[in-house]
Design a protein around this motif. Sequence first.
Motif, PDB file in Angstrom:
ATOM      1  N   ASN A 240       0.826  -1.211   0.000  1.00 56.80           N
ATOM      2  CA  ASN A 240       0.000   0.000   0.000  1.00 56.80           C
ATOM      3  C   ASN A 240       0.861   1.262   0.000  1.00 56.80           C
ATOM      4  N   TYR A 241       2.012   1.187   0.633  1.00 54.08           N
ATOM      5  CA  TYR A 241       2.943   2.326   0.661  1.00 54.08           C
ATOM      6  C   TYR A 241       3.474   2.611  -0.747  1.00 54.08           C
ATOM      7  N   VAL A 242       3.649   1.548  -1.527  1.00 55.68           N
ATOM      8  CA  VAL A 242       4.156   1.709  -2.894  1.00 55.68           C
ATOM      9  C   VAL A 242       3.035   2.096  -3.850  1.00 55.68           C
ATOM     10  N   ARG A 243       1.936   1.366  -3.782  1.00 55.23           N
ATOM     11  CA  ARG A 243       0.772   1.677  -4.619  1.00 55.23           C
ATOM     12  C   ARG A 243      -0.490   1.106  -3.981  1.00 55.23           C
ATOM     13  N   GLU A 244      -1.467   1.952  -3.750  1.00 55.85           N
ATOM     14  CA  GLU A 244      -2.750   1.513  -3.215  1.00 55.85           C
ATOM     15  C   GLU A 244      -3.504   0.694  -4.268  1.00 55.85           C
ATOM     16  N   GLY A 245      -4.369  -0.175  -3.794  1.00 59.17           N
ATOM     17  CA  GLY A 245      -5.169  -0.967  -4.713  1.00 59.17           C
ATOM     18  C   GLY A 245      -5.821  -2.129  -3.998  1.00 59.17           C
ATOM     19  N   ASP A 246      -6.565  -2.928  -4.738  1.00 64.06           N
ATOM     20  CA  ASP A 246      -7.223  -4.066  -4.112  1.00 64.06           C
ATOM     21  C   ASP A 246      -6.248  -5.236  -4.011  1.00 64.06           C
ATOM     22  N   MET A 247      -6.683  -6.265  -3.309  1.00 63.35           N
ATOM     23  CA  MET A 247      -5.843  -7.425  -3.075  1.00 63.35           C
ATOM     24  C   MET A 247      -6.182  -8.539  -4.074  1.00 63.35           C
ATOM     25  N   PRO A 248      -5.166  -9.255  -4.544  1.00 66.42           N
ATOM     26  CA  PRO A 248      -5.441 -10.384  -5.440  1.00 66.42           C
ATOM     27  C   PRO A 248      -6.106 -11.527  -4.692  1.00 66.42           C
ATOM     28  N   ILE A 249      -6.854 -12.333  -5.408  1.00 70.07           N
ATOM     29  CA  ILE A 249      -7.504 -13.480  -4.769  1.00 70.07           C
ATOM     30  C   ILE A 249      -6.673 -14.751  -4.925  1.00 70.07           C
ATOM     31  N   ASP A 250      -5.633 -14.698  -5.760  1.00 70.97           N
ATOM     32  CA  ASP A 250      -4.838 -15.896  -6.047  1.00 70.97           C
ATOM     33  C   ASP A 250      -3.471 -15.834  -5.371  1.00 70.97           C
ATOM     34  N   LEU A 251      -3.452 -15.407  -4.110  1.00 70.29           N
ATOM     35  CA  LEU A 251      -2.203 -15.383  -3.358  1.00 70.29           C
ATOM     36  C   LEU A 251      -1.705 -16.806  -3.120  1.00 70.29           C
ATOM     37  N   SER A 252      -0.410 -16.952  -2.984  1.00 70.07           N
ATOM     38  CA  SER A 252       0.158 -18.274  -2.726  1.00 70.07           C
ATOM     39  C   SER A 252       1.423 -18.128  -1.900  1.00 70.07           C
ATOM     40  N   LEU A 253       1.804 -19.218  -1.252  1.00 70.21           N
ATOM     41  CA  LEU A 253       3.037 -19.262  -0.480  1.00 70.21           C
ATOM     42  C   LEU A 253       4.171 -19.792  -1.348  1.00 70.21           C
ATOM     43  N   PRO A 254       5.415 -19.524  -0.957  1.00 68.26           N
ATOM     44  CA  PRO A 254       6.537 -20.166  -1.664  1.00 68.26           C
ATOM     45  C   PRO A 254       6.473 -21.681  -1.508  1.00 68.26           C
ATOM     46  N   MET A 255       7.192 -22.377  -2.352  1.00 66.44           N
ATOM     47  CA  MET A 255       7.269 -23.826  -2.243  1.00 66.44           C
ATOM     48  C   MET A 255       7.780 -24.228  -0.861  1.00 66.44           C
ATOM     49  N   CYS A 256       7.271 -25.344  -0.377  1.00 66.30           N
ATOM     50  CA  CYS A 256       7.704 -25.928   0.911  1.00 66.30           C
ATOM     51  C   CYS A 256       7.344 -25.055   2.104  1.00 66.30           C
ATOM     52  N   ARG A 257       6.329 -24.241   1.972  1.00 68.78           N
ATOM     53  CA  ARG A 257       5.741 -23.539   3.119  1.00 68.78           C
ATOM     54  C   ARG A 257       4.297 -24.012   3.231  1.00 68.78           C
ATOM     55  N   MET A 258       4.054 -24.917   4.159  1.00 68.81           N
ATOM     56  CA  MET A 258       2.739 -25.542   4.342  1.00 68.81           C
ATOM     57  C   MET A 258       2.174 -26.031   3.016  1.00 68.81           C
ATOM     58  N   GLU A 259       3.042 -26.628   2.220  1.00 62.48           N
ATOM     59  CA  GLU A 259       2.654 -27.135   0.900  1.00 62.48           C
ATOM     60  C   GLU A 259       2.220 -28.585   1.037  1.00 62.48           C
ATOM     61  N   ARG A 260       1.060 -28.891   0.493  1.00 63.74           N
ATOM     62  CA  ARG A 260       0.477 -30.221   0.684  1.00 63.74           C
ATOM     63  C   ARG A 260       0.551 -31.066  -0.585  1.00 63.74           C
ATOM     64  N   PHE A 261       0.978 -32.314  -0.404  1.00 55.64           N
ATOM     65  CA  PHE A 261       0.915 -33.343  -1.433  1.00 55.64           C
ATOM     66  C   PHE A 261       0.183 -34.532  -0.819  1.00 55.64           C
ATOM     67  N   GLY A 262      -1.115 -34.637  -1.072  1.00 60.24           N
ATOM     68  CA  GLY A 262      -1.897 -35.677  -0.416  1.00 60.24           C
ATOM     69  C   GLY A 262      -1.871 -35.479   1.095  1.00 60.24           C
ATOM     70  N   ARG A 263      -1.425 -36.512   1.805  1.00 57.00           N
ATOM     71  CA  ARG A 263      -1.339 -36.405   3.270  1.00 57.00           C
ATOM     72  C   ARG A 263      -0.019 -35.784   3.736  1.00 57.00           C
ATOM     73  N   PHE A 264       0.892 -35.535   2.826  1.00 54.99           N
ATOM     74  CA  PHE A 264       2.190 -34.969   3.189  1.00 54.99           C
ATOM     75  C   PHE A 264       2.129 -33.438   3.205  1.00 54.99           C
ATOM     76  N   ILE A 265       2.650 -32.853   4.260  1.00 53.88           N
ATOM     77  CA  ILE A 265       2.760 -31.401   4.371  1.00 53.88           C
ATOM     78  C   ILE A 265       4.238 -31.048   4.459  1.00 53.88           C
ATOM     79  N   LEU A 266       4.719 -30.207   3.554  1.00 50.53           N
ATOM     80  CA  LEU A 266       6.113 -29.782   3.539  1.00 50.53           C
ATOM     81  C   LEU A 266       6.198 -28.375   4.115  1.00 50.53           C
ATOM     82  N   GLU A 267       6.975 -28.219   5.174  1.00 52.88           N
ATOM     83  CA  GLU A 267       7.094 -26.921   5.851  1.00 52.88           C
ATOM     84  C   GLU A 267       8.550 -26.720   6.262  1.00 52.88           C
TER      85      GLU A 267
END
Length: 377
Positions: A240-267
Amino acid sequence: MPTLFDRHYTHRAEFKDLTFGLHRIQAAADECDIDDRIAKNVIHIAGTNGKGSTALFIDLILRHRGLSTALFTSPHIHTVRERIRLNGENISPEDFDRYTSDLLNIIDKHHLSYFEALTLIGFKYFKDNMPDVAIIETGLGGRLDSTNILNSKIPVITSISIDHTEYLGDTVKKISDEKLGIVKDNKTVFLGHNTSEVIEYIKDKLKDIDLIIPEFPDGTYKGYEPPYSYNLRLAEAVSNYVREGDMPIDLSLPMCRMERFGRFILEGAHNEAGLKLLADRVKASKPVAIFTCTKDRDLNKLYKILAPACSHIIITEIPGSDRSINTDSLDSSFLKAKSPVDAIKLAVELSENTDILVCGSLYLCGYVREIFTKDCS
């Protein structure tokens, strides 16, 4: 396919023979005419935890708001090219080899480390493309991190806790001082979710600075739980300090941050503060954990943090790393499997229908992720 950079640096040696100092990277940058003008605006992020997710959130938000972005992060999971991104895309193999080739004489002349060389390549690539915003994550610390040749910028400090004491100091105040080394003469600084001790210390150190601390209420925010909800609120404030605007709906985390593969969670949580938050998050489901750490960390202390939240903990090793713990040296009180593949097999046997958590090292998570993504390809 190995890049020219991979062939030149035959191992990921960011912590091998580590010598802090800006003189090598500064001399190399001067020779390449690299200065603060690697983008129209620079956001520089330091902190113990949360740098990677905060950086990616900022990148996603600002691109959603119509700005072109550069992103420099570490470590990587599958390819070193992940560390240097432009408008959401890794630097191409062709561009990465070309920039490495063009800069190799300077890299060797100034004896740049693995991370310093990547900094030089990334900054030159960004400067040649001149995006609206470059989001730069420090590698280790801040004051003497190679990214800190940048002077005019928006400094962002994420959460601070005890980590890398052999390099940064053994108290949270000493570590804070290292992180605050990125502030320099800039008059606006953003501070993420921290303890009251850290907040008061930084307020006192930056009493003549416009210190912006967003609100960090507990609970989820846009689908993310702590600590990622905190990092998203920080990223939104910076954006917001750089540019005001709305928020995207397709936010995501980097790989291996609470990333799920079936029952496996990589954190990738790997220090005390990160593992405490992780344990609190998963304690209700009591997963089986596959865990490792580097040999400089206190395995017993980290194990005790995780143990109450998990049904079983299997200790394994970081493949190909001379910094990994050696499971052969552990006593019989630990459940262990030398190979991550064997650890996965054992975890499946023990888990019944519960989740399986892989944590303690981003490198371990990346190794396991490679297994899953190869199986899916």
